[in-house]
Motif scaffolding. Structure first.
Motif, PDB file in Angstrom:
ATOM      1  N   ALA A  38      -1.702   2.345   2.664  1.00  0.00           N
ATOM      2  CA  ALA A  38      -1.386   1.169   3.464  1.00  0.00           C
ATOM      3  C   ALA A  38       0.095   1.186   3.845  1.00  0.00           C
ATOM      4  CB  ALA A  38      -1.720  -0.094   2.682  1.00  0.00           C
ATOM      5  N   VAL A  40       3.554  -0.879   5.026  1.00  0.00           N
ATOM      6  CA  VAL A  40       4.087  -2.219   4.769  1.00  0.00           C
ATOM      7  C   VAL A  40       5.344  -2.522   5.578  1.00  0.00           C
ATOM      8  CG1 VAL A  40       3.101  -2.297   2.452  1.00  0.00           C
ATOM      9  CG2 VAL A  40       5.418  -1.390   2.777  1.00  0.00           C
ATOM     10  N   ASP A  47       7.217  -5.912   5.003  1.00  0.00           N
ATOM     11  CA  ASP A  47       6.376  -7.109   4.973  1.00  0.00           C
ATOM     12  C   ASP A  47       6.016  -7.363   3.508  1.00  0.00           C
ATOM     13  OD1 ASP A  47       4.236  -8.938   5.000  1.00  0.00           O
ATOM     14  OD2 ASP A  47       3.651  -8.310   7.026  1.00  0.00           O
ATOM     15  N   ASP A  49       4.575  -9.815   2.095  1.00  0.00           N
ATOM     16  CA  ASP A  49       3.215 -10.319   1.873  1.00  0.00           C
ATOM     17  C   ASP A  49       2.235  -9.156   1.758  1.00  0.00           C
ATOM     18  OD1 ASP A  49       3.949 -12.985   1.883  1.00  0.00           O
ATOM     19  OD2 ASP A  49       3.633 -13.222   4.041  1.00  0.00           O
ATOM     20  N   ARG A  50       2.413  -8.137   2.589  1.00  0.00           N
ATOM     21  CA  ARG A  50       1.553  -6.950   2.505  1.00  0.00           C
ATOM     22  C   ARG A  50       1.775  -6.216   1.185  1.00  0.00           C
ATOM     23  NH1 ARG A  50       2.152  -3.477   7.971  1.00  0.00           N
ATOM     24  NH2 ARG A  50       2.627  -5.226   9.342  1.00  0.00           N
TER      25      ARG A  50
END
Length: 241
Positions: A38, A40, A47, A49-50
């Motif tokens: 993933a 980020v 990010d 939150d990610r």
């Protein structure tokens, strides 16, 4: 263990040594090329939150690569962080070994052993050359003392003309750069992409070595090949015009 890395060189180190450990990395983490985790955001403005959504057991950061505010915010949210800050080649090798062991590596990876051998007796310019090392222009920013890249160059026979400056990344004028009377100008292609057409023209008559910024500033698997590659690039300077 689930790890998110906000440092490209550490992303490469963990991905190659402990496949499957990384669950997230920045958009700038492009090594290894087949990394599938993933994303980020950037190193400077990830990010968060990610990052938190990935439920990491540890987030890897670096004092120069990342912002203190992000490290503080992650800690405040209960997310464990590891902040790295190598300022010498020896320090980087030690820190890498300790980090990988803590993450569960059963032994030092072959690339780290190769890096230790490569830096035990690196090739060096003879005689040593007094140099200025711009890492940005518009405005000019140069490499000062007490930096990892500075130690890399010192071990390769480069005497940094700003090594005794009180700032780690001074912002001199071009006139001051020229007044230092460098025998060599070192121009890495990261973070500013200096090229043969953008950089040497500011230093007429002075040899300019175009270096791989990744090998100059990254502390990870690239350390194994850095001494030979950088020494070769230092030995083949270009001149304006």
């Amino acid at each position: 263990m689930r790890v998110v890395s906000l440092v490209p060189s550490l992303t490469e180190a963990v991905a190659l040594t402990l496949p499957g450990t990384l669950v997230g990395a920045t958009d700038w983490c492009v090594h290894p090329g087949d990394l599938d985790v993933a994303r980020v955001g950037g190193s400077k403005y990830p990010d968060l939150d990610r990052v938190r959504a990935l439920r990491p057991d540890l987030v890897l950061l670096n004092v120069e690569e990342n912002r203190r505010a992000d490290a503080d915010a992650l800690r405040a949210a209960g997310v464990p962080v590891r902040v790295t800050y190598p300022r010498t080649v020896a320090g980087a090798l030690t820190e890498l070994g300790e980090l990988l062991a803590e993450l569960g590596a059963p032994a030092e990876p072959s690339w780290l052993r190769a890096a230790r051998r490569a830096w035990a007796e690196p090739p060096a310019l003879t005689p040593a050359r007094r140099a200025v090392v711009p890492v940005w222009r518009r405005p000019w920013v140069v490499l000062g003392g007490d930096t990892f890249a500075g130690d890399v160059l010192r071990r390769l026979g480069v005497v940094n003309a700003y090594d005794d400056h009180p700032e780690r990344y001074p912002r001199p004028t071009l006139a001051d750069l020229r007044a230092r009377s460098p025998e060599l100008v070192v121009l890495p292609d990261e973070p500013y992409r200096f090229t043969a057409d953008d950089g040497p023209e500011a230093f007429p008559g002075v040899p300019c070595a175009l270096l791989s910024g990744r090998h100059l500033t990254w502390y990870g698997p690239s350390l194994a090949e850095a001494p030979a590659l950088l020494a070769d690039q230092l030995s083949r300077p270009v001149r304006a015009g």
